[in-house]
Design a protein around this motif. Structure first.
Motif, PDB file in Angstrom:
ATOM      1  N   GLU A 106       0.860  -1.168   0.000  1.00 22.29           N
ATOM      2  CA  GLU A 106       0.000   0.000   0.000  1.00 22.29           C
ATOM      3  C   GLU A 106       0.901   1.223   0.000  1.00 22.29           C
ATOM      4  OE1 GLU A 106      -2.283  -3.227   2.127  1.00 22.29           O
ATOM      5  OE2 GLU A 106      -0.391  -2.242   2.651  1.00 22.29           O
ATOM      6  N   VAL A 107       0.466   2.257  -0.723  1.00 27.30           N
ATOM      7  CA  VAL A 107       1.225   3.501  -0.799  1.00 27.30           C
ATOM      8  C   VAL A 107       0.232   4.666  -0.760  1.00 27.30           C
ATOM      9  CG1 VAL A 107       1.293   3.400  -3.342  1.00 27.30           C
ATOM     10  CG2 VAL A 107       2.985   4.787  -2.122  1.00 27.30           C
ATOM     11  N   ARG A 108       0.632   5.733  -0.104  1.00 26.98           N
ATOM     12  CA  ARG A 108      -0.252   6.900  -0.032  1.00 26.98           C
ATOM     13  C   ARG A 108      -0.651   7.358  -1.434  1.00 26.98           C
ATOM     14  NH1 ARG A 108      -0.707   9.768   4.849  1.00 26.98           N
ATOM     15  NH2 ARG A 108       0.647   8.913   6.460  1.00 26.98           N
ATOM     16  N   ASP A 139      -6.241   8.043   1.571  1.00 25.97           N
ATOM     17  CA  ASP A 139      -6.409   6.741   0.926  1.00 25.97           C
ATOM     18  C   ASP A 139      -5.049   6.130   0.607  1.00 25.97           C
ATOM     19  OD1 ASP A 139      -9.082   7.387   0.948  1.00 25.97           O
ATOM     20  OD2 ASP A 139      -9.287   7.518  -1.233  1.00 25.97           O
ATOM     21  N   ALA A 140      -5.037   4.806   0.541  1.00 26.02           N
ATOM     22  CA  ALA A 140      -3.860   4.062   0.076  1.00 26.02           C
ATOM     23  C   ALA A 140      -4.182   3.451  -1.272  1.00 26.02           C
ATOM     24  CB  ALA A 140      -3.504   2.958   1.061  1.00 26.02           C
ATOM     25  N   ILE A 141      -3.221   3.469  -2.144  1.00 24.48           N
ATOM     26  CA  ILE A 141      -3.314   2.763  -3.418  1.00 24.48           C
ATOM     27  C   ILE A 141      -2.711   1.378  -3.188  1.00 24.48           C
ATOM     28  CG2 ILE A 141      -2.625   2.723  -5.850  1.00 24.48           C
ATOM     29  CD1 ILE A 141      -4.516   5.075  -5.036  1.00 24.48           C
ATOM     30  N   ILE A 142      -3.454   0.339  -3.541  1.00 28.86           N
ATOM     31  CA  ILE A 142      -2.969  -1.037  -3.434  1.00 28.86           C
ATOM     32  C   ILE A 142      -2.287  -1.374  -4.753  1.00 28.86           C
ATOM     33  CG2 ILE A 142      -3.583  -3.452  -3.071  1.00 28.86           C
ATOM     34  CD1 ILE A 142      -6.269  -2.294  -1.849  1.00 28.86           C
ATOM     35  N   MET A 143      -1.057  -1.839  -4.687  1.00 30.51           N
ATOM     36  CA  MET A 143      -0.310  -2.198  -5.893  1.00 30.51           C
ATOM     37  C   MET A 143       0.129  -3.659  -5.787  1.00 30.51           C
ATOM     38  SD  MET A 143       1.901   1.308  -6.496  1.00 30.51           S
ATOM     39  CE  MET A 143       2.128   1.059  -8.266  1.00 30.51           C
ATOM     40  N   TRP A 144       0.122  -4.345  -6.925  1.00 27.96           N
ATOM     41  CA  TRP A 144       0.553  -5.748  -6.991  1.00 27.96           C
ATOM     42  C   TRP A 144       1.574  -5.922  -8.114  1.00 27.96           C
ATOM     43  CZ3 TRP A 144      -0.375 -10.115  -4.182  1.00 27.96           C
ATOM     44  CH2 TRP A 144      -1.371 -10.056  -3.209  1.00 27.96           C
ATOM     45  N   LYS A 145       2.485  -6.837  -7.879  1.00 26.83           N
ATOM     46  CA  LYS A 145       3.431  -7.295  -8.907  1.00 26.83           C
ATOM     47  C   LYS A 145       3.227  -8.804  -9.017  1.00 26.83           C
ATOM     48  CE  LYS A 145       8.382  -7.752  -9.900  1.00 26.83           C
ATOM     49  NZ  LYS A 145       8.293  -7.381 -11.296  1.00 26.83           N
TER      50      LYS A 145
END
Length: 148
Positions: A106-108, A139-145
């Protein structure tokens, strides 16, 4: 500047706490990092050394075959010098060695510099956690690799 990535040890924690407090409005405690490094079998942390100093750190938890990045931070004196990239690369390399097939974080929503760094390494935004951050309800942006 040569950046060396190595496993975080208990003796690194004071330097890590300094970076943590300079980087986050709600920093983790010394006790939290100590538990992560000494007791949590799912946790894997690394530090980046530059100019014989701890320039940054990062870590993730192994959850079955996924890696959940818990935190990454770079000392303000070393930002913009490739330390963040070295940490992300180090975490991905370590995750591959642990048999991880995908990673998430998660990233701001406002932290576009970090989002850009993660995208450079194949992380893609896939969702949003509303009001995730306690300090300002951001909010947090959810990121996936997935392409490990």
């Amino acid at each position: 500047m040569v950046i060396k990535i190595r496993p975080m040890t208990k003796s690194d924690i004071d330097d890590v706490i300094e970076i943590e407090s300079l980087s986050f409005s709600v920093p983790w405690s010394k006790e939290s990092f100590t538990m992560e490094v000494t007791k949590n079998k799912c946790a894997h942390y690394i530090v980046a050394e530059a100019d014989e100093k701890i320039a940054g750190y990062g870590g993730f938890w192994v959850v079955i075959d996924e890696g959940h990045i818990t935190n990454i931070a770079v000392h303000p004196d070393f930002r913009g010098k490739g330390v963040g990239s070295a940490i992300v690369e180090g975490l991905i390399d370590l995750a591959k060695k642990k048999g991880i097939t995908s990673m998430t974080l998660e990233v701001r929503a406002s932290n576009l510099i970090a989002q850009s760094l993660y995208k450079k390494y194949g992380f893609k935004p896939v969702g949003r956690r509303r009001g995730y951050y306690q300090d300002n309800n951001e909010d947090a942006i959810i990121m996936w690799k997935y392409d490990m």
